[in-house]
Every structure is written in structure tokens, then in C-alpha cells.
Design an enzyme around this catalytic site. Structure first.
Site, PDB file in Angstrom:
ATOM      1  N   GLY A 623      -6.903  42.101  -7.166  1.00 49.51           N
ATOM      2  CA  GLY A 623      -8.142  42.872  -7.242  1.00 49.51           C
ATOM      3  C   GLY A 623      -9.232  42.155  -6.476  1.00 49.51           C
ATOM      4  O   GLY A 623      -9.107  40.987  -6.129  1.00 49.51           O
ATOM      5  N   ARG A 624     -10.306  42.908  -6.218  1.00 50.54           N
ATOM      6  CA  ARG A 624     -11.378  42.357  -5.410  1.00 50.54           C
ATOM      7  C   ARG A 624     -12.677  42.910  -5.968  1.00 50.54           C
ATOM      8  O   ARG A 624     -12.759  44.089  -6.308  1.00 50.54           O
ATOM      9  CB  ARG A 624     -11.162  42.848  -3.977  1.00 50.54           C
ATOM     10  CG  ARG A 624     -12.083  42.297  -2.940  1.00 50.54           C
ATOM     11  CD  ARG A 624     -11.518  42.704  -1.577  1.00 50.54           C
ATOM     12  NE  ARG A 624     -12.312  42.167  -0.508  1.00 50.54           N
ATOM     13  CZ  ARG A 624     -13.129  42.899   0.245  1.00 50.54           C
ATOM     14  NH1 ARG A 624     -13.260  44.183   0.021  1.00 50.54           N
ATOM     15  NH2 ARG A 624     -13.829  42.334   1.209  1.00 50.54           N
ATOM     16  N   GLY A 625     -13.657  42.083  -6.123  1.00 52.09           N
ATOM     17  CA  GLY A 625     -14.929  42.582  -6.642  1.00 52.09           C
ATOM     18  C   GLY A 625     -16.052  41.698  -6.179  1.00 52.09           C
ATOM     19  O   GLY A 625     -15.842  40.803  -5.368  1.00 52.09           O
ATOM     20  N   SER A 626     -17.227  41.945  -6.712  1.00 54.55           N
ATOM     21  CA  SER A 626     -18.376  41.193  -6.226  1.00 54.55           C
ATOM     22  C   SER A 626     -18.283  39.735  -6.644  1.00 54.55           C
ATOM     23  O   SER A 626     -18.887  38.872  -6.051  1.00 54.55           O
ATOM     24  CB  SER A 626     -19.654  41.807  -6.751  1.00 54.55           C
ATOM     25  OG  SER A 626     -19.569  41.903  -8.147  1.00 54.55           O
ATOM     26  N   PHE A 627     -17.492  39.467  -7.689  1.00 57.49           N
ATOM     27  CA  PHE A 627     -17.359  38.088  -8.159  1.00 57.49           C
ATOM     28  C   PHE A 627     -16.431  37.286  -7.260  1.00 57.49           C
ATOM     29  O   PHE A 627     -16.442  36.072  -7.276  1.00 57.49           O
ATOM     30  CB  PHE A 627     -16.797  38.086  -9.577  1.00 57.49           C
ATOM     31  CG  PHE A 627     -15.524  38.886  -9.684  1.00 57.49           C
ATOM     32  CD1 PHE A 627     -14.314  38.323  -9.309  1.00 57.49           C
ATOM     33  CD2 PHE A 627     -15.552  40.205 -10.105  1.00 57.49           C
ATOM     34  CE1 PHE A 627     -13.159  39.066  -9.358  1.00 57.49           C
ATOM     35  CE2 PHE A 627     -14.390  40.940 -10.150  1.00 57.49           C
ATOM     36  CZ  PHE A 627     -13.190  40.376  -9.780  1.00 57.49           C
ATOM     37  N   GLY A 628     -15.575  37.947  -6.505  1.00 53.07           N
ATOM     38  CA  GLY A 628     -14.568  37.254  -5.716  1.00 53.07           C
ATOM     39  C   GLY A 628     -13.255  38.010  -5.815  1.00 53.07           C
ATOM     40  O   GLY A 628     -13.243  39.211  -5.957  1.00 53.07           O
ATOM     41  N   VAL A 630      -9.069  38.328  -7.317  1.00 49.41           N
ATOM     42  CA  VAL A 630      -8.088  37.953  -8.321  1.00 49.41           C
ATOM     43  C   VAL A 630      -6.717  37.933  -7.651  1.00 49.41           C
ATOM     44  O   VAL A 630      -6.341  38.896  -6.983  1.00 49.41           O
ATOM     45  CB  VAL A 630      -8.089  38.951  -9.497  1.00 49.41           C
ATOM     46  CG1 VAL A 630      -7.065  38.527 -10.533  1.00 49.41           C
ATOM     47  CG2 VAL A 630      -9.456  39.047 -10.125  1.00 49.41           C
ATOM     48  N   LYS A 644      -8.544  34.089 -10.988  1.00 49.17           N
ATOM     49  CA  LYS A 644      -9.801  34.688 -10.531  1.00 49.17           C
ATOM     50  C   LYS A 644     -10.628  33.628  -9.818  1.00 49.17           C
ATOM     51  O   LYS A 644     -11.051  32.645 -10.424  1.00 49.17           O
ATOM     52  CB  LYS A 644     -10.527  35.209 -11.759  1.00 49.17           C
ATOM     53  CG  LYS A 644     -11.814  35.904 -11.492  1.00 49.17           C
ATOM     54  CD  LYS A 644     -12.244  36.626 -12.754  1.00 49.17           C
ATOM     55  CE  LYS A 644     -13.737  36.690 -12.870  1.00 49.17           C
ATOM     56  NZ  LYS A 644     -14.158  37.282 -14.128  1.00 49.17           N
ATOM     57  N   ASP A 742     -19.471  45.059 -19.336  1.00 46.44           N
ATOM     58  CA  ASP A 742     -18.837  45.795 -18.242  1.00 46.44           C
ATOM     59  C   ASP A 742     -17.558  46.469 -18.734  1.00 46.44           C
ATOM     60  O   ASP A 742     -16.501  46.327 -18.130  1.00 46.44           O
ATOM     61  CB  ASP A 742     -18.564  44.856 -17.060  1.00 46.44           C
ATOM     62  CG  ASP A 742     -18.384  45.616 -15.753  1.00 46.44           C
ATOM     63  OD1 ASP A 742     -18.730  46.820 -15.710  1.00 46.44           O
ATOM     64  OD2 ASP A 742     -17.885  45.026 -14.786  1.00 46.44           O
TER      65      ASP A 742
END
Ligand SMILES: *[C@@H]1O[C@H](CO)[C@@H](O)[C@H](O)[C@H]1NC(C)=O
Ligand SMILES: *[C@@H]1O[C@H](CO)[C@@H](O)[C@H](O)[C@H]1NC(C)=O
Ligand SMILES: *[C@@H]1O[C@H](CO)[C@@H](O)[C@H](O)[C@H]1NC(C)=O
Ligand SMILES: *[C@@H]1O[C@H](CO)[C@@H](O)[C@H](O)[C@H]1NC(C)=O
Ligand SMILES: *[C@@H]1O[C@H](CO)[C@@H](O)[C@H](O)[C@H]1NC(C)=O
Ligand SMILES: *[C@@H]1O[C@H](CO)[C@@H](O)[C@H](O)[C@H]1NC(C)=O
Ligand SMILES: *[C@@H]1O[C@H](CO)[C@@H](O)[C@H](O)[C@H]1NC(C)=O
Ligand SMILES: *[C@@H]1O[C@H](CO)[C@@H](O)[C@H](O)[C@H]1NC(C)=O
Length: 903
Positions: A623-628, A630, A644, A742
Site C-alpha cells: 500500500g501507499r499513502g501520505s505516511f509512506g 507498506v 510500514k 481514520d
């Protein structure tokens, strides 16, 4: 032949299968600018277009067609009237539709200036209409749709007049039609150039002869060389092999070559493009011919044969052609062809990612304005304020719009290269930008920002940073010097003072500092009497870290020496020294923290090397998100884990990271994803979680269809109960209490047995004191799930999680996402749309795949608790414990219902 009789005749012939074809449902016929419904001679019902478009003016025009004169309504769009888009509903999602539009000018405005404009369908510009060349002009498109709505828009061309339209039709087509031979052309659509009923010269044929209402043109003027022969036969054909389902009436006539020779169709084309050609053959002759087929002079099929009563189709593609001819060349008997279709193959640009779209929706919401952001941000034309490369949003410019703070959603636009937020009333600290590692230009000038924050150093691609005319205080942080690409730094008109970091003193970087209290590389100049700015008696915020004071002392000495060359040499030396020193302090800090953490119970400490080995050098992204990102990993003991990696160190300072690890290690519950360990080395902040092979609830609800079938109502309730248990533990079972912040479908993961666990406490807030009822924070979360009260008050309570969980319940019930980017404004927001239906017990909005499988009482309980959870007023919402109790009951009711049904 009497057409009506013929129709009945076919109906008799094909019995049942025709019942579906006869069904006119799914036709949408709009008379643009019209005011009344009417039914035409083919018994198609036409309705005014006003329910499908909000812009444009209407009028009508008289014109003569053939022998009759008629008054035709039109809708026209005066220049610069904003969006000129129809929202066309599609009754059958993931199907093929035909969209046909007719444009008529006929001097309706008396100016004798036929306009030219372009039109788009979905994300693709499909054609340029030039009414000077043809008036009326018809466009017909064959379009695969995967949504319940498709936009059809008109786009003015500067100086070429006001776009105008007279009719718009949508017709479902047979599934699978027009796909043969297109496998190597993914994501393409078709634009009709020709559709010819070969051998038939008496006008066009359409509905009801063609149940899909394609218009088949008469065969005229296509072959200058041969006379047309029309054959008619009462033979019956087996059509089930033809995916395109051409009407029998079309196949009953053919152009047949009577002599040993060649038969050529020449098709003038208007665009250099790729083309798709479909040839239809039916064995209507008592003999069977064989012939070669040539396209543009090259043999594409040799010795082709059609036997009596046989029907066949051939598909061809021609890449990059500007003219087209199709030739049949005799081998034996008489070559023939019954119908021909020629389509231009159109590119359909991919849509922007849903993360991007929801981030932009949140940004639009936070402005409180309607920026007109609808449909896809990049295609067919990028929204105002937004720039794209392909389907990637790379620039966002909102100058002059009052934002007050930098929305966290901006941090989700990971590919931004340009961000312009000048004059947007921003105040406080620069924040939420740490994830924008591709950002090259950042303009935050003319705001009321007071602090640099800690995130700018992550913007490693930054070239231009404009911070002029803010109220930035204190000294310029060292970390700006780490931005190696930076070549313009504008700090003019702030309240900064002190020495500038030496690392900024480089030839490639222009720094503008005028209008500050006292800012330079040398502190000596501050004693200069001509610099009078210090009269304002500044309120200085001192930087607390030790190395900075040390740093400025060094600068004083250097300023005194003044020798540029010497200075430079010393600079370099000191830089190295400082760097080494800084590293060392960082390392020892981290080491101490890690040592601390070893003393806590659960979490295991990993080295970066171990992490790299476990993830096979970060090979597989989960996965990919604003945090970085996974990544999937496998520990040396064979255990699968989800790793993560934050790429944004300062989004969480070392303290917060340690805090988070401490929080997570203390939480252990069967419905919460467990923390295996972590890694905290130098710039790395990595969390290692247990891996759940079942994927997320979102995958199951919105992934490939096959999976959705297995999501029965009882399974959905079980997942809801599990997730509620996890949240209940966070809210009530644990001290400190934790608010998740969230909650959403993609944060509910499933294990092999489909047990659900809640994950991602990255944004969690712990409520320290038991008596604290809320915390005030910057709004974080995901569009569509955010508690509207939290949005307006910024006060976070457990009830915000209840709201988000209520949205999850609505998704489980309705099987659709919280925000739909295609759809009428009424159905855009799941909460607003579903609430009235569910309140009224109108369960037709329940996910189609659940219909007929649920107990009504079970559904009623679940639906009721879902709508209570999304009450606007937080105090009206139940607690998570109450939600859990109701869900458990709904679950057991459904279980006994299933048991009784099986008996
Ligand atoms: C078009 O309609 C708008 C209002 O709907 C009106 O203000 C405008 O004058 C009209 N334009 C023309 C050219 O008729
Ligand atoms: C809708 O599509 C399904 C297959 O996806 C098909 O079975 C059904 O007949 C279609 N309905 C209509 C009205 O075209
Ligand atoms: C076609 O579109 C789908 C989704 O719309 C996308 O996943 C796929 O990558 C696209 N294929 C190509 C070759 O662009
Ligand atoms: C052509 O069609 C019209 C009706 O559309 C019919 O009246 C006429 O007889 C037809 N002509 C021939 C030659 O079939
Ligand atoms: C029609 O053709 C299909 C496949 O080509 C075949 O399965 C079917 O039996 C045929 N039907 C008749 C009535 O011949
Ligand atoms: C068909 O096209 C080919 C290639 O463009 C050309 O050589 C040939 O003369 C054309 N034939 C006719 C009959 O127009
Ligand atoms: C064409 O095919 C038929 C059989 O389908 C064969 O008998 C004949 O010889 C072939 N003709 C040529 C010119 O290849
Ligand atoms: C920018 O700041 C300077 C100095 O404070 C001031 O003179 C100027 O008017 C400001 N410009 C704007 C557009 O506010």
C-alpha cells in the site's frame, strides 16, 4: 417490404431471446433545449434535457430537411459560461453504450457564423465539430462504461463561436460487441465513421429494426465501379455467434459482384488515426463464393468463403491511416458483403487515482467554495487551479482563496511539483507538506505564517521557496541548508533575525532577506546603525537546540575575520565538523530511545539491515499513502509481516514516534492489528505489523466482482461486529483511551478466516487524562469519513470514530463508496443519499448482491444503528459499545434466519 411485419416476423423466429432485445429500457433520448416530451415515428420517447444539464440557453431553429420544414429546439452555450456538461446516467454499469449526439446550427442566432468546438465523453476528447463543414453534424461513439454516470461535455474553441447541440441519445449495446481483435488496444473506445447496410439504397434503417438503435446508412456512392444488386431471401440465419447482434434486415441485403472482377469501397477519412473495421457476411445466395479481401491494397484474408445460411464477421485494424479502401477480389463465383462498419479508435486517458480525487474534494470542502471541481481532475481538461502530467496532478494553485491552514489533504498529493498558496490567509506553522518530496516550487508568500515548522527539510526536490511577506519569527532553521536543489529562497518582509545558516551560503542559491529585523550571514551588520529595523523591538523566539547557539558564535568570529577565501575554507571544515557532530548527537539520541524501548513489553527492535532483508529490499508494495509505503516482508522465522516505512521523518518527531510505538506496544486485542516490532535508526522510522493475507474490507467490497459475491450479509455483519469490538477496545478497554481518527474500509483488514481487525493507528490520538472530554487538533482523516462536527469545531472525541464507523456500516449495507465522483449531486455523498431511504425502511438501496438474502429485521437493526452513527450532532450518536450491541443482535437474527431457511 412492410417493416412492421418484418419485425414481428423476426420476433417469431427468435422467440425468447428477442424479448430482451425488444425491451426498450436503457434508452435515453434528449431533445436539447426542448420543453415537451414527445414520441417519434419509431416510437422512441424523447424528453427535454433540463434534468441533465444546468448551463446553456435554449432556443429553436426552423430548417428544411428533405421535403418537410421543422422547428428544432437547440441548447447553446454563450462564451465563458463555465462547464457545459451533460451527466448521462447509464442503467447498466460495466457495459457498452452507444452515445449519439447531433449538433445543429442552421443560423439560429442570425449571425451566419457556424461555430466550431470540441466534445468529450468521460475523460476523452472525442471529436472537433465544425458546423461550417456540415450542418447538422452527428457524432456516434461506442463507449465502455464502468460507472453509473458518464459526462458528455462541449468545449468552446477560442474565437470559434458558441457551442450548440440539438439531440443526445444513449443506447445500451450488446456486451462483448466490438471487442474482437481489440485485445492489443486496451482502454480504447470507438468513434463511428461509417455504418453501411450494403446493397440497400432506400434510406437509413434504425430502431425498431435494430433493437440497439444503431443507424445503418444506405449503400450509395461507395463503389463507383459496380452496380449494386439487392438480394432478399427468406432464409433463416443463426445469429448467436455474432457478438454485435446485427439486425436480420441488414444482413438480408448484400452488394454482390456479378462479374469476375473486383468490388471496392472507398472511405474518405477525416483524421489520421487507427481504425477498426467490421465486415459482415451472410450466405444469402444459393452458391458460395470465394474471394480475397484487401484493405488499402494489401491482402488481409485470402480465399474467403461464405456458405449458404452461414453468417460471419471479420475484424480488422489499420494503424495510422488517412484513407481507406476495402476490396473484394473474385476467386470463384460472386464476392459479396452484407454490411460494413468503420470506426476511429480513440484513446481513453486513465482517470486520476482515487486518493488524489478524494484529497482534492477535501481541499475543495475546506475552502467552503465551489471551485467547480467535478469529474476527473486531469482529463479531458484539467480543472482550473490544477495542472497534470498524464493522469497525475502535479500542480495546485489556489492564490487568493482563504484557506487559513494547510490542509492535511495537500500532503496526499504526492506528485505535486508546484504548490502556490500565496495570499490564502495561512497562519501558524508550515505543516502537512512533509510528504511532498517531488515539490519543486513552493509559494507561501503573503500569508501570516509564523513558523517554519519542521517539514521543509523533507522537500528534497525544492528549487524555489517563496515565503515573503509572512510574519515568520526567530532564526532561519539550519535544515533549509539541506535542500540541495534550492536556488531561490525569498524571505523578504518577515520578522526573522539572526545569522543565516552557513549551509545556505552557496553560489547556486539566491537568498532575498530585505525587510527583516536583522538577517545576514554575518551578525556584525546588525550593529550597523543604518539598519534601523530593530526599533520595532522584536519578540524573538529563540531556537532551543544547542547547536544553533554554538553555530552563531562561530559565525560571529567568522564575520570578524571577513577574509572571504579563508572563510570559505573554514566554512567547509566547519560544515563537515557540524555535520559529523549533528549525526553523532542524532545517533546517540536514537540509540538511547531504542534502549528505552527495549524495556517495554511487546515490541521487538529491528535493525534496518534486518528490515531490508525481510522485505527483499522493499520489493513488494502492499500500500501507499501520505505516511509512506507498506511493504510485504518475511521474518527470518518465516512469519509474514507488513512493514510500514515513513518517508517523512519529521511528520512525527522522534518523540512522537517513540510515543506511538509505546502506545501501539501497549495495545493487544484480537480485533486490532498487532505490532510486531519497529526500527528506529538515523532517518528511518519503521513499524512492523502482523500481516493479514485477507486484504482490506475495501478490496472485498470494491475489488473484482468475483470476491464481492462471497460477501454475504452475515459475513458483513461479522466483519462489522469484529471491527466494532476493536474500536470498543480502543475507546473503552484501554488506558489511555485512544481515538483512531481514520476509521475506514481500507483500515479494516481480514485474516485467512475472514476475521476482521482494525489497523493504522498512525493518526491516533491518545486521551491522556481520564477526565479530558476532547482534544483540539488539526482535522485529519479521509474524505467521506470525516465527522462534519469535527470538521467545523476541530474538537475530536470518540464520537468522530463512531461517525466514520457509521459510514463503514453504510458501505457494507449499500455496497458503494462514501463519495462517488460520478453521479447526481443527490447521490454524491453516501451519507446524505442513504439516510432518508434507510430511515424509511426502503431497502431497495441495499447492495444488489444482498437482495433477497437478508432478514429484514436484521437489516433494520443494522441500518438504524448506521444512520444514528452518522447523525450530524455528535451527542445524538450512540457510543461504540452501543453500536456493537446492536450489531451483535443483527448478526444473531441473521444467523437464525439462515438456519431456519436451510431447514
Ligand atoms: C442566457 O441565459 C442567462 C440566464 O440563464 C441570461 O442571463 C443570458 O442573458 C442569456 N444569454 C443570452 C445570449 O441570451
Ligand atoms: C446488464 O448487464 C448484464 C451483464 O453485465 C446483462 O446480463 C444484462 O442483460 C444487462 N441489462 C441490460 C438492460 O442491458
Ligand atoms: C486500462 O485501464 C485500467 C483501469 O481503468 C488500468 O488499470 C490499466 O492499467 C489500463 N491499461 C493500460 C494499458 O493503460
Ligand atoms: C423506399 O422506402 C419508402 C418508405 O420508406 C417506400 O415508400 C418506398 O416504396 C421504398 N422504395 C423502394 C424502391 O423500395
Ligand atoms: C447457433 O450457433 C451456435 C454457435 O455458433 C450454436 O451453439 C447453436 O447451436 C446454433 N443454433 C442453431 C439453432 O443452429
Ligand atoms: C486502395 O488503396 C491502396 C493503398 O492506399 C491504393 O494503392 C489503391 O489504388 C486503392 N484502390 C482503389 C481502388 O482506390
Ligand atoms: C480455396 O479454398 C478451397 C477450399 O476451401 C479450395 O478448394 C481452393 O482450391 C482454394 N483456392 C485457392 C485459389 O487457394
Ligand atoms: C509586503 O511587506 C512590505 C513590508 O512590510 C509592505 O510594505 C508591503 O506592502 C507588503 N506587500 C503586500 C502586498 O502586502
Amino acid at each position: 417490404m412492410d417493416l412492421h411485419c418484418f419485425w414481428v416476423g423476426i420476433c417469431l423466429f427468435f422467440g425468447f431471446s428477442l424479448v430482451a432485445l425488444c425491451d426498450k429500457d436503457g434508452f435515453l433520448s434528449l431533445t436539447c433545449g426542448g420543453t415537451a416530451d414527445y414520441t417519434d415515428s419509431s416510437s422512441i420517447s424523447w424528453i427535454p434535457d433540463s434534468a441533465y444539464i444546468t448551463t446553456g440557453n435554449t432556443t429553436s431553429v426552423d430548417y428544411i430537411e428533405g421535403t418537410s420544414s421543422s422547428s428544432v429546439p437547440v441548447r447553446y452555450f454563450p462564451i465563458s459560461q463555465g462547464r457545459k456538461c451533460y451527466k448521462l446516467p447509464v442503467t447498466n454499469v460495466s457495459s457498452l453504450v452507444l452515445v449519439r449526439a447531433q449538433f445543429v446550427y442552421k443560423n439560429y442566432d442570425g449571425h451566419r457564423r457556424p461555430p466550431s468546438f470540441s466534445v468529450s465523453l468521460g475523460t476523452a476528447i472525442v471529436s472537433t465539430i465544425d458546423l461550417l463543414k456540415n450542418d447538422p453534424w452527428t457524432e456516434e461513439l461506442v463507449w465502455p462504461v464502468d460507472k453509473d454516470m458518464v459526462s458528455f461535455c462541449l468545449h468552446e474553441i477560442a474565437g470559434r463561436g458558441a457551442p450548440v447541440i440539438s439531440t443526445l441519445e444513449v443506447r445500451p449495446l450488446p456486451q462483448e460487441a466490438y471487442t474482437s481483435g481489440m485485445e492489443d488496444f486496451p482502454n480504447k473506445s470507438l468513434r463511428k465513421n461509417y455504418r453501411i447496410n450494403c446493397g440497400y439504397t432506400n434510406g437509413t434503417l434504425r430502431y425498431p429494426l435494430d433493437p440497439y438503435d444503431r443507424i445503418w446508412d444506405a449503400d450509395q456512392s461507395f463503389s463507383p465501379f459496380h452496380t449494386s444488386t439487392e438480394f432478399k431471401t427468406q432464409l433463416s440465419f443463426n445469429f448467436s455467434a455474432l457478438k454485435e447482434a446485427p439486425p436480420a434486415a441488414i444482413l438480408q441485403t448484400a452488394r454482390v459482384l456479378a462479374r469476375r472482377d473486383m468490388l471496392t469501397y472507398t472511405f474518405p477519412l477525416d483524421t489520421l488515426a487507427d481504425y477498426y473495421i467490421v465486415l459482415y457476411f451472410a450466405g444469402i445466395l444459393p452458391v458460395f463464393p470465394s474471394f480475397d479481401i484487401l484493405i488499402n491494397g494489401a491482402v488481409v484474408q485470402s480465399n474467403y468463403t461464405i456458405r449458404t445460411s452461414e453468417v460471419r464477421t471479420l475484424y480488422f485494424k489499420q494503424r495510422g491511416i488517412m484513407s481507406l479502401n476495402v476490396t473484394l477480389k473474385t476467386i470463384s463465383f460472386y464476392p459479396q458483403v452484407n454490411a460494413i462498419e468503420v470506426y476511429e479508435i480513440l484513446d481513453v486517458p486513465e482517470e486520476a487515482s482515487s486518493t488524489t480525487v478524494s484529497a482534492l474534494q477535501v481541499i475543495q470542502q475546506s475552502t467552503g467554495l465551489d471551485l467547480g471541481w467535478q469529474d476527473d481532475p486531469c482529463s479531458p481538461k484539467s480543472w482550473d487551479q490544477i495542472g497534470c502530467e498524464g493522469n497525475i496532478v502535479t500542480s495546485l494553485e489556489l492564490p487568493g482563496i482563504s484557506l487559513r491552514s494547510i490542509s492535511a489533504a495537500i500532503g496526499d498529493l504526492l506528485d505535486l511539483k508546484t504548490l502556490d498558496l500565496h495570499n490564502t490567509s495561512l497562519a501558524g506553522e508550515i505543516q502537512n507538506l512533509g510528504s511532498l518530496t517531488r515539490l519543486e516550487k513552493l509559494n507561501l508568500s503573503f500569508n501570516r505564517l509564523t513558523s517554519f515548522g519542521t517539514e521543509l527539510e523533507n522537500l528534497v526536490s525544492l528549487q524555489i521557496l517563496d515565503l515573503q511577506n509572512n510574519t515568520l519569527q526567530g532564526i532561519v532553521p539550519d535544515s533549509l541548508g539541506e535542500l540541495e536543489e534550492l536556488h531561490l529562497l525569498n524571505l523578504e518582509n518577515n520578522k526573522l533575525q539572526g545569522t543565516l545558516p552557513l549551509s545556505l551560503n552557496r553560489e547556486s542559491l539566491e537568498i532575498r532577506t530585505s525587510g527583516n529585523l536583522c538577517l545576514s550571514f554575518s551578525t556584525m551588520s546588525c550593529n550597523d546603525p543604518s539598519s534601523n529595523s530593530s526599533i520595532e523591538a522584536p519578540q524573538v523566539t529563540l531556537f532551543p537546540r544547542k547547536k544553533h547557539t554554538e553555530h552563531s558564535r562561530v559565525a560571529i568570529i567568522l564575520g570578524a575575520i571577513g577574509g572571504a577565501l579563508l572563510a570559505l575554507a573554514i566554512f567547509v571544515f566547519l560544515l563537515v565538523l557540524l555535520h559529523v557532530k549533528k549525526r553523532r548527537t542524532e545517533m546517540t539520541c536514537a540509540a538511547r530511545a531504542v534502549e528505552d524501548m527495549r524495556n517495554w513489553n511487546a515490541a521487538r527492535v529491528f535493525t534496518y539491515k534486518e528490515i531490508k532483508a525481510a522485505t527483499n529490499k522493499f520489493k513488494e508494495v502492499l500500500g501507499r499513502g501520505s505516511f509512506g509505503c507498506v511493504y510485504l516482508g518475511k521474518l527470518s522465522d518465516g512469519k509474514m509481516v507488513a512493514v510500514k516505512v515513513r518517508f517523512d521523518k519529521s511528520q512525527l518527531g522522534a518523540d512522537s514516534f517513540i510515543n506511538e510505538v509505546r502506545l501501539l506496544s501497549g495495545i493487544s486485542h484480537q480485533n486490532l492489528v498487532g505490532l510486531e516490532g519497529f526500527c528506529h535508526e538515523a532517518k528511518q522510522q519503521i513499524l512492523v505489523y502482523e500481516y493479514l493475507p485477507g486484504g482490506s474490507l475495501a478490496n472485498h467490497l470494491y475489488g473484482p466482482k468475483s470476491k464481492k459475491v462471497s460477501m454475504s450479509w452475515v459475513r458483513r455483519l461479522k466483519i462489522a461486529v469484529d471491527a466494532a469490538k476493536g474500536l470498543d477496545y480502543l475507546h473503552n478497554g484501554n488506558e489511555p483511551r485512544v481515538i483512531h481518527r481514520d476509521v475506514k474500509c481500507s483500515n479494516i483488514l481480514l485474516d485467512k478466516e475472514m476475521n476482521a481487525k482494525v489497523c493504522d493507528f498512525g493518526l491516533s490520538k491518545q486521551v491522556m487524562q481520564a477526565e479530558a472530554t476532547h482534544v483540539t487538533t488539526i482535522v485529519k482523516g479521509t474524505a467521506g469519513y470525516i465527522d462534519p462536527e469535527y470538521y467545523s469545531t476541530q474538537q475530536l472525541t470518540e464520537k468522530s470514530d463512531v461517525y466514520s464507523f457509521g459510514v463503514v456500516l453504510l458501505e457494507l449495507i449499500c455496497g458503494r463508496e462514501p463519495l462517488s465522483h460520478s453521479g447526481t449531486p443527490d447521490s454524491f455523498n453516501l451519507v446524505l443519499w442513504a439516510k432518508p431511504y434507510l430511515q424509511a425502511g426502503a431497502y431497495e438501496i441495499v447492495d444488489e448482491s444482498l437482495q433477497g438474502t437478508f432478514d429484514v429485521e436484521s437489516m433494520r437493526k443494522a441500518a438504524l444503528v448506521a444512520i444514528k452513527s452518522v447523525e450530524r450532532d455528535a451527542s445524538q450518536r450512540p457510543t461504540i459499545a452501543e453500536v456493537l450491541a446492536e450489531l451483535k443482535e443483527a448478526f444473531s437474527i441473521q444467523l437464525s434466519y439462515l438456519a431456519s431457511r436451510d431447514m
